[in-house]
Scaffold this active site. Structure first.
Site, PDB file in Angstrom:
ATOM      1  CE  LYS A  22      -1.713   1.963   4.058  1.00 18.60           C
ATOM      2  NZ  LYS A  22      -1.463   3.390   3.893  1.00 18.60           N
ATOM      3  CG  ASN A  23       2.634   2.865   3.789  1.00 14.26           C
ATOM      4  OD1 ASN A  23       1.396   2.778   3.225  1.00 14.26           O
ATOM      5  ND2 ASN A  23       3.338   2.962   4.670  1.00 14.26           N
ATOM      6  CB  CYS A 126      -4.819  10.575  11.143  1.00 17.14           C
ATOM      7  SG  CYS A 126      -3.525  10.359  11.696  1.00 17.14           S
ATOM      8  NE  ARG A 131       1.001  10.679  10.146  1.00 14.09           N
ATOM      9  CZ  ARG A 131       0.428   9.340   9.858  1.00 14.09           C
ATOM     10  NH1 ARG A 131      -1.400   8.927   9.848  1.00 14.09           N
ATOM     11  NH2 ARG A 131       0.950   8.972   8.807  1.00 14.09           N
ATOM     12  CG  LEU A 135       9.407  18.222   8.842  1.00 19.40           C
ATOM     13  CD1 LEU A 135      10.489  17.583   8.819  1.00 19.40           C
ATOM     14  CD2 LEU A 135      10.819  19.077   8.804  1.00 19.40           C
ATOM     15  CG  ASP A 316       2.953   1.432   9.475  1.00 16.71           C
ATOM     16  OD1 ASP A 316       2.690   2.247   9.769  1.00 16.71           O
ATOM     17  OD2 ASP A 316       3.241   1.919   8.685  1.00 16.71           O
ATOM     18  NE  ARG A 408      -6.942   3.763   6.003  1.00 17.69           N
ATOM     19  CZ  ARG A 408      -6.006   4.393   6.762  1.00 17.69           C
ATOM     20  NH1 ARG A 408      -6.378   4.160   7.439  1.00 17.69           N
ATOM     21  NH2 ARG A 408      -4.813   5.008   5.869  1.00 17.69           N
TER      22      ARG A 408
HETATM   23  C1  UD1 Z   1       3.941   6.991   6.799  1.00 17.41           C
HETATM   24  C2  UD1 Z   1       3.483   5.915   5.944  1.00 17.41           C
HETATM   25  C3  UD1 Z   1       2.721   5.188   7.668  1.00 17.41           C
HETATM   26  C4  UD1 Z   1       4.539   4.833   8.734  1.00 17.41           C
HETATM   27  C5  UD1 Z   1       5.539   6.202   8.617  1.00 17.41           C
HETATM   28  C6  UD1 Z   1       6.351   6.155   9.017  1.00 17.41           C
HETATM   29  C7  UD1 Z   1       2.621   6.226   3.683  1.00 17.41           C
HETATM   30  C8  UD1 Z   1       0.905   6.155   3.332  1.00 17.41           C
HETATM   31  N1  UD1 Z   1       2.316   6.118   4.944  1.00 17.41           N
HETATM   32  O1  UD1 Z   1       4.301   8.058   6.236  1.00 17.41           O
HETATM   33  O2  UD1 Z   1       2.502   4.079   7.154  1.00 17.41           O
HETATM   34  O3  UD1 Z   1       3.684   4.886   9.195  1.00 17.41           O
HETATM   35  O4  UD1 Z   1       5.222   6.798   6.937  1.00 17.41           O
HETATM   36  O5  UD1 Z   1       6.770   4.651   8.344  1.00 17.41           O
HETATM   37  O6  UD1 Z   1       3.760   5.679   3.154  1.00 17.41           O
HETATM   38  N2  UD1 Z   1       6.703  14.702  10.106  1.00 17.41           N
HETATM   39  C9  UD1 Z   1       6.600  16.261  11.014  1.00 17.41           C
HETATM   40  N3  UD1 Z   1       6.476  16.856   9.627  1.00 17.41           N
HETATM   41  C10 UD1 Z   1       6.084  16.413   8.680  1.00 17.41           C
HETATM   42  C11 UD1 Z   1       6.092  15.443   8.194  1.00 17.41           C
HETATM   43  C12 UD1 Z   1       6.239  14.144   9.122  1.00 17.41           C
HETATM   44  O7  UD1 Z   1       7.022  16.431  12.089  1.00 17.41           O
HETATM   45  O8  UD1 Z   1       6.024  17.327   7.873  1.00 17.41           O
HETATM   46  C13 UD1 Z   1       6.610  13.624  11.308  1.00 17.41           C
HETATM   47  C14 UD1 Z   1       5.735  12.835  11.624  1.00 17.41           C
HETATM   48  O9  UD1 Z   1       4.603  13.283  13.004  1.00 17.41           O
HETATM   49  C15 UD1 Z   1       6.078  11.393  12.618  1.00 17.41           C
HETATM   50  C16 UD1 Z   1       7.634  11.258  11.194  1.00 17.41           C
HETATM   51  O10 UD1 Z   1       7.976  12.890  10.738  1.00 17.41           O
HETATM   52  O11 UD1 Z   1       6.692  11.863  13.749  1.00 17.41           O
HETATM   53  C17 UD1 Z   1       7.090  10.743  10.566  1.00 17.41           C
HETATM   54  O12 UD1 Z   1       6.588  10.742   9.771  1.00 17.41           O
HETATM   55  P1  UD1 Z   1       6.458  10.321   7.866  1.00 17.41           P
HETATM   56  O13 UD1 Z   1       7.809   9.309   7.818  1.00 17.41           O
HETATM   57  O14 UD1 Z   1       6.100  11.804   7.565  1.00 17.41           O
HETATM   58  O15 UD1 Z   1       5.206   9.581   8.038  1.00 17.41           O
HETATM   59  P2  UD1 Z   1       4.577   9.739   6.496  1.00 17.41           P
HETATM   60  O16 UD1 Z   1       5.130   9.722   5.340  1.00 17.41           O
HETATM   61  O17 UD1 Z   1       2.828  10.658   6.887  1.00 17.41           O
END
Ligand code: UD1
Length: 429
Positions: A22-23, A126, A131, A135, A316, A408
């Site tokens: 999925k990811n 969420c 989240r 960044l 995950d 999902r």
């Molecule tokens: C993706 C995965 C999710 C997985 C996660 C971490 C998909 C669709 N989802 O989510 O299943 O659990 O990676 O491996 O691929 N953060 C910030 N600012 C930002 C973006 C992120 O502070 O702008 C923080 C988040 O809150 C979190 C950390 O960075 O604490 C990692 O998040 P991130 O790797 O971005 O997760 P996703 O890409 O949303």
């Protein structure tokens, strides 16, 4: 709303075909916005999130078609889909769509790359924490976008296109790295992304973008260099196998005992999780066909884990591993370092008889001799499958409510487990 009913106690034996990830599928589908030609994706899983993204991309003008199943093709063989964004008809991604699936926020970089403007709803909170997307916006700005926030929407423009730049992430982010890749692919000049996410899904996106004509080097390591090209073409790409699905079923076998071949997955995609399962008492071997997980006789040992970005223990898989530890001999400590609030499964596991105490970012799990079936509620995707794992080993019957969370991210979950001997049925309505 559908429910899943599980009568615990059966061992799992057989073969499970692992679906496309999925990811990986979601960013790959989004990458179709970057070209007017057709992107063909093989091994696409049948998931509610994929269907939801089809609706979102359709709103921007992406034509989507799916090949019919060929004769004698197995039920679980992935689908082949064609996505064509000949022209982008709408650069707005509305709240009603983005709020249903956070990853849809990632359309922002390709919309800007193609059209020079985008208006994308902020995804909102969420179940697993705040989240933020700061960044992702930082990357867009570093590469030359003008970004403002207006009435819950990110409004951005790139009047001169994206301009290559150096970006260093203060924190590893998968979505941030996807965004950087999609913005930099057709930027003017070269970009260097430091402290990039090393997740296999990032590498999969980079591999696909390279097939589309991008010049990306170093994906899968923490420094990625992208030399912008004028335009991207169509391509054909097969979606990476789902390491989280594989790790989930591996954990289920460790929980129930038995012997299951997880077909199609590579152990290097989830080595840390396989090591933790081995320490817990499972026997794991691998060959060209996949990864085989066995546990016979001996009980489950308590193992401490801490989640970390790849190649560390995946967040995950945290909820699933916690379910396993509820039946371990002794006490295990499970530390969540990625998301601030990813412990909603704790209360539900407690309803099945688990003993878990939370101390800040750590769950202390005291193994119990027996779990007992009960009605429970799925709260998010990975949390809900942890309840399925616990239920497979619980005495009596468990009903997992709000199964749409499972749909999902897990293709044919009850068929896959049922074929290995689990007593599991879906009750519709
Ligand atoms: C993706 C995965 C999710 C997985 C996660 C971490 C998909 C669709 N989802 O989510 O299943 O659990 O990676 O491996 O691929 N953060 C910030 N600012 C930002 C973006 C992120 O502070 O702008 C923080 C988040 O809150 C979190 C950390 O960075 O604490 C990692 O998040 P991130 O790797 O971005 O997760 P996703 O890409 O949303």
């Amino acid at each position: 709303m559908d429910r899943i009913q599980i009568r615990g106690g059966a061992k799992l034996n057989g073969t499970i075909q692992i679906s496309g990830a999925k990811n990986a599928a979601l960013p790959l589908m989004i990458a179709s916005l970057l070209t007017e030609q057709t992107l063909t994706l093989e091994n696409l899983p049948r998931l509610a999130d994929v269907n939801q993204l089809v609706r979102i991309l359709g709103n921007h003008g992406v034509d989507y078609s799916i090949d019919g199943k060929r004769r004698a093709e197995e039920a679980n063989a992935g689908q082949t889909a064609h996505l064509t964004a000949r022209s982008i008809v709408d650069t707005t991604a509305p709240y009603e769509l983005v709020s249903k699936m956070r990853a849809s926020f990632w359309v922002i970089a390709p919309l800007l790359a193609r059209m020079g403007e985008a208006r994308v709803s902020l995804p909102g909170g969420c179940a697993i924490g705040t989240r933020p997307v700061d960044l992702l916006l930082m990357v867009l700005e570093r590469l030359g976008a003008k970004v403002t926030i207006d009435a819950g929407y990110v409004v951005a423009t790139t009047p001169n296109g994206f301009i290559g730049a150096e970006v260093e992430f203060p924190k590893v982010t998968v979505g941030g790295t996807h965004t950087a890749l999609m913005a930099a692919a057709t930027a003017h000049g070269t970009s260097v992304i430091r402290n990039a996410a090393r997740e296999p899904e990032v590498k999969d996106l980079a591999d696909c973008l390279n097939k589309m004509g991008a010049r990306i080097h170093g994906a899968g390591t923490s420094t990625i260099e992208v030399t912008g090209v004028a335009r991207l073409n169509g391509a054909r790409h097969s979606v990476l196998p789902d390491r989280i699905e594989a790790g989930t079923y591996a954990t289920a076998v460790a929980m129930t005992g038995g012997d299951v071949l997880l077909e199609g997955v590579r152990p290097d995609l989830l080595q840390e999780a396989l090591d933790a399962l081995t320490a817990a008492g499972a026997t794991i071997t691998s060959d060209n066909s996949g990864v085989r997980v066995r546990r016979n006789g001996a009980g489950i040992s308590a193992v401490d884990v801490a989640t970390a970005p790849f190649p560390g223990f995946a967040t995950d898989l945290q909820a699933q591993f916690m379910a396993l530890m509820t039946r371990a001999k002794g006490v295990s400590r499970i530390k969540e370092t990625i998301f601030e609030n990813r412990f909603m499964h704790v209360q539900e596991l407690a309803r099945l008889g688990a003993h878990i105490k939370l101390e800040g970012d750590t769950a202390i799990v005291e193994g119990v001799k027996e779990l007992r079936g009960a009605p429970v509620m799925a709260t998010d995707l990975r949390a809900s499958v942890s309840l399925v794992i616990a239920a497979l080993a619980a005495e009596g019957e468990t009903t997992v409510n709000r199964v749409y969370h499972l749909d999902r991210g897990f293709e044919n979950l009850e068929q896959k487990l049922g074929a290995c001997g689990a007593d599991i049925t879906r009750i519709s309505g």
